[in-house]
Structure formats: structure tokens, C-alpha cells
Design an enzyme around this catalytic site. Sequence first.
Site, short mmCIF file in Angstrom:
data_model
loop_
_atom_site.label_atom_id
_atom_site.label_comp_id
_atom_site.label_asym_id
_atom_site.label_seq_id
_atom_site.Cartn_x
_atom_site.Cartn_y
_atom_site.Cartn_z
N GLU A 47 30.46 -27.40 37.81
CA GLU A 47 31.69 -28.00 38.29
C GLU A 47 32.38 -28.77 37.16
O GLU A 47 31.79 -29.03 36.12
CB GLU A 47 31.38 -28.91 39.49
CG GLU A 47 30.94 -28.08 40.69
CD GLU A 47 30.29 -28.87 41.80
OE1 GLU A 47 29.83 -30.00 41.54
OE2 GLU A 47 30.22 -28.35 42.93
N HIS B 166 40.23 -22.29 44.88
CA HIS B 166 38.97 -22.72 45.48
C HIS B 166 37.84 -21.86 44.94
O HIS B 166 38.05 -20.69 44.63
CB HIS B 166 39.02 -22.58 47.01
CG HIS B 166 40.04 -23.46 47.65
ND1 HIS B 166 39.90 -24.83 47.71
CD2 HIS B 166 41.24 -23.18 48.22
CE1 HIS B 166 40.96 -25.35 48.32
NE2 HIS B 166 41.80 -24.38 48.63
#
Length: 508
Positions: free
Chosen positions: A293, A174
Site C-alpha cells: 500500500e 480502487h
Amino acid sequence: MAGSSQQQSGVHDLRSALDRLRRHPGQLLETDREVDPIADLAGVYRRVGAGGTVLRPTRIGPAMMFNRISGYAGSRVLVGLMASRERVGLLLDAPPRRLTQRMGQAVKDAIGPVDVGRDKALCQEVVHRAGDPGFDLRKLLPAPTNTEEDAGPYFCLGLVLGSDPDMGTDVTIHRLCVQSKDELTIFFAPGRHIDNFRRRAEAQGRSLPVSVNMGLDPAIHIGATFEAPTTPYGYDELAIAGGLRGRPVELVDCLTVRQKCIAAAEVVIEGEILPDTRMAEDRNTHSGHAMPEFPGYNGPANPALPVMKVTAITTRKNPILQTLVGPGEEHVSLAGIPTEASIYNACEAAMPGFVTEVYSHSAGGGKFLAVMKVDKSAAFDDGRARQAALVALGTYAELKNVILVDGDVDIFDTNDVLWAMQTRMQGDRDILTLPGIAGHVLDPSQTPEYNPLLPAKGVTAKTIFDATVPWEHREMFVRAPFRDVDPHPYAPDLFPEPSGDGGSGHRD
Ligand code: MN
């Protein structure tokens, strides 16, 4: 016992992985030139080896070790360990084209982790407790800031290990943004298993103890990126690394929380995710953005993320902080190869032998685009090819587009795949569009603003591009039959070895 099997397998932690790369020219670049962890480190690696979905210019290149980090005497940062399929093959003992099957077999051969004693806790050679005077995670670890508009410094390859009394243990990578001397925000995409653990703990007013494990045997990172249904809720993904190496991952007790951590990790952050606590991801910078991302964009900073309170940082001596730049070929390897394996295994179960290869293409960050090779032998197989695409979409929810090709196409050669799309497709009969299906929130085209037919962000149209030849017309699509001549005698510098199968026709 463990020592002898480690010797058999070779790679058993990050340092042995780097030793292997040092024996292969061009796979690991080290620099003693001091680098700023804010924007420069990622900016350099984007040019050297990021590849994948990052802003051009970029390239596939070596992994890179930065031995001097501005403001962090004695620290070093590794980036790009898995940023090439060839390198992943070296690290996982498989030819790059066979990594799909290698990972698929590891799922079948899974071996759960084992607990070992403190005498094997390499990750606890150096201990910094949050109660120690002057403890500040911002000064202890050189978390990079990947672009100037990021919310802050991030740990990008932190393998979070959490557990639930009923469901067991889960590990997932994460993104973790550094917020203060002892706080991190943690982003969970919808449905992540550790987030479910966190919600269950929060509902009972409890915090969730976790360890963040960094600098690992690459088998652990890549095994951890499998998703449901291959690794359903309650499945401990560390077992896949066990399957890859033929030996269990070794865990030790954390020092300050009731949780386990990976014994051979370079760095472990211990702590707990607090109940009923939320923090804006960009509260220190007000940048509006999070970090780069995997689709290649800087996503928005999240206004309210769960918070991990850090209780200790433990490390090996002279630790290596491992990171990635966000998008790029490293994400393609990490997310894509397990995705290929899940699709391949599901197709093998549904239609044995029909789907021979799967490639989670670089352009989709390893998630959005799959190229599948099928082996038709009858007109009915025209329908089975499209069924195989549906199996793939059903196996991996984040998959958006599927390209189907025949056995004479090299699925790892994009020119060849695009050739099949040019000469073996008619848009009105070979493109199948499936509207309004669950996808991925990080694709900026999957929004109701872009497509008013979508009910919410992260819902998408899915498309199957059938670039296979209809069986009844196969004679019209035979590629020009060049003779398979061994080029070695004519071009020995390019082909140092005589070709095994080429040349016999020529000599006959
Ligand atoms: Mn899981």
C-alpha cells in the site's frame, strides 16, 4: 471537431502519452526480456524507477514497458507512467514546479464528459464475453502479483466508474484482487463515493453496474484522485481531465451492463458489484496480506470485501495493461499533486497570494506530509502562516503533518526544507500538535495500540512544524549572499545555456 482538438493537445490517450515520452530520452524503457508477473515484474521496477516510499534500494527512473509476460503470449504491461514529477510535467504540459497551479486551474476549468457513438469505441475492438466458452479473466489479462505475500494478482490502476440514479457518476481508482475466472474483490477506503452508491443499491437489493477502465490518458487518472471537498459527493471527476485537456473525456456504452466506459481505454472490465455478497481478499492464498500500500507496508487482507461479477472484458487491439507497484513515486504524483492543488486553491480563497507553493512530499506517499511556502510581510503573518497550515489540514482530511517555510526555501529540495527545520525552529515553540483527528487507516501508527489516546484506527495526532522565521527577527536569518554569476562560460557542459538573470552583477 474532436480530431482537431486532439491534435492541438497532443496527448489524448495512453498511446499518445507514450509517443510523447519516446521523444524525451530516459523517460520510457522497453524490454523484450520475458518477465514473471508474479513478484518479478514489481521487483524489477522497484529497482528501476519506483522511488517514493518503497523498500530501499530504489530510485526515480523511467516508466517501463514489459513486452513479454510469462504465461500471457501477446500481452504487455506498462508500469510507472507517472512515477516522476518531471514526467508528469511532460504529460500535462506544465513545468514540474507549476503542476500544483496547473491542476488547481483544471478544477476551475472543468469540462464534463460526453457520450460518443460505438464508431469511436476503441476500447471495444476486441470483445470477450463472460458467457463465451473458456472465458477466464485470469488467462486474458496479466494482472501482476506485486510481492510473494500478496493475497493474489491485482489490477492496481483500475479506474472504477459507477453511477447512482440521484447522485450521478463517480470515478475512483480502487484495488481489485482477482478471485476466480469472473470475480474480483474491490476494496473501498471508508467514505468513498462509489461505495456509497453500492450501499444504496444494496439496500434496495440491486447490484451496481460498473466499468473498470485501464490504460488511459494520464490526465484522467490524476484528475480522478481529487477528493472531497474539492470534488464533493456527486461530482464527476472526469470533468477535471476535461479541464486539463480543454476537451471532454469521451464515453461509450458498455456491451453487457447498463454503464458507460472510457472510449479510448486500453482495457475495460465490465460487470456488477453484487448485493449482500462478501469474500475474503486472500481466500485463494490465505496469505494474510493484501498488497503493498502507499505508505510502504503490506496491509492486512480484508476478511469481507464486496465482489464484482465480471460480465465482459473489452480491449483495444494489442492492449497495454497499465499498473503500478503500490507504494512509490507514482502514488505520490497521483495522490499528491491533486492534494497540493486542493490546498493551494483553498489557501488562495482564504488568504490570496499568501501561500505561494505547496508540495505533497514523497515521504508521505503524497498524502501524509505537505510542505508549504508562505510570503510574510508583517508580524501578523506569523499567525497567518499557522492559519494556512490549518486551512491545509481542513482541506485534506488525510494530511497528517505540515512543514511551513519562507520564500527563500526550495520546497521541492528536501535538504533545504530540513535546513530550515534545523536553523529556523525551536521545538518547544514551533511544533504544534493537534490530538485525535481523523486521518488515514493505512498508516500503521494511527492505531489505539500505538497511541492509547486514539479512539480508533485511522485517527491521529496532527503536527504543524513552523520553520518560518518570526517576522521581528528576520534580519538574523538572511542567507549568505553569494553573487549570482552565470556559470555557463566556466562549465558549459553542465550549463549549456547562458543564464538569464545571473552574471549581470559580475559584468557590471
Ligand atoms: Mn468522488
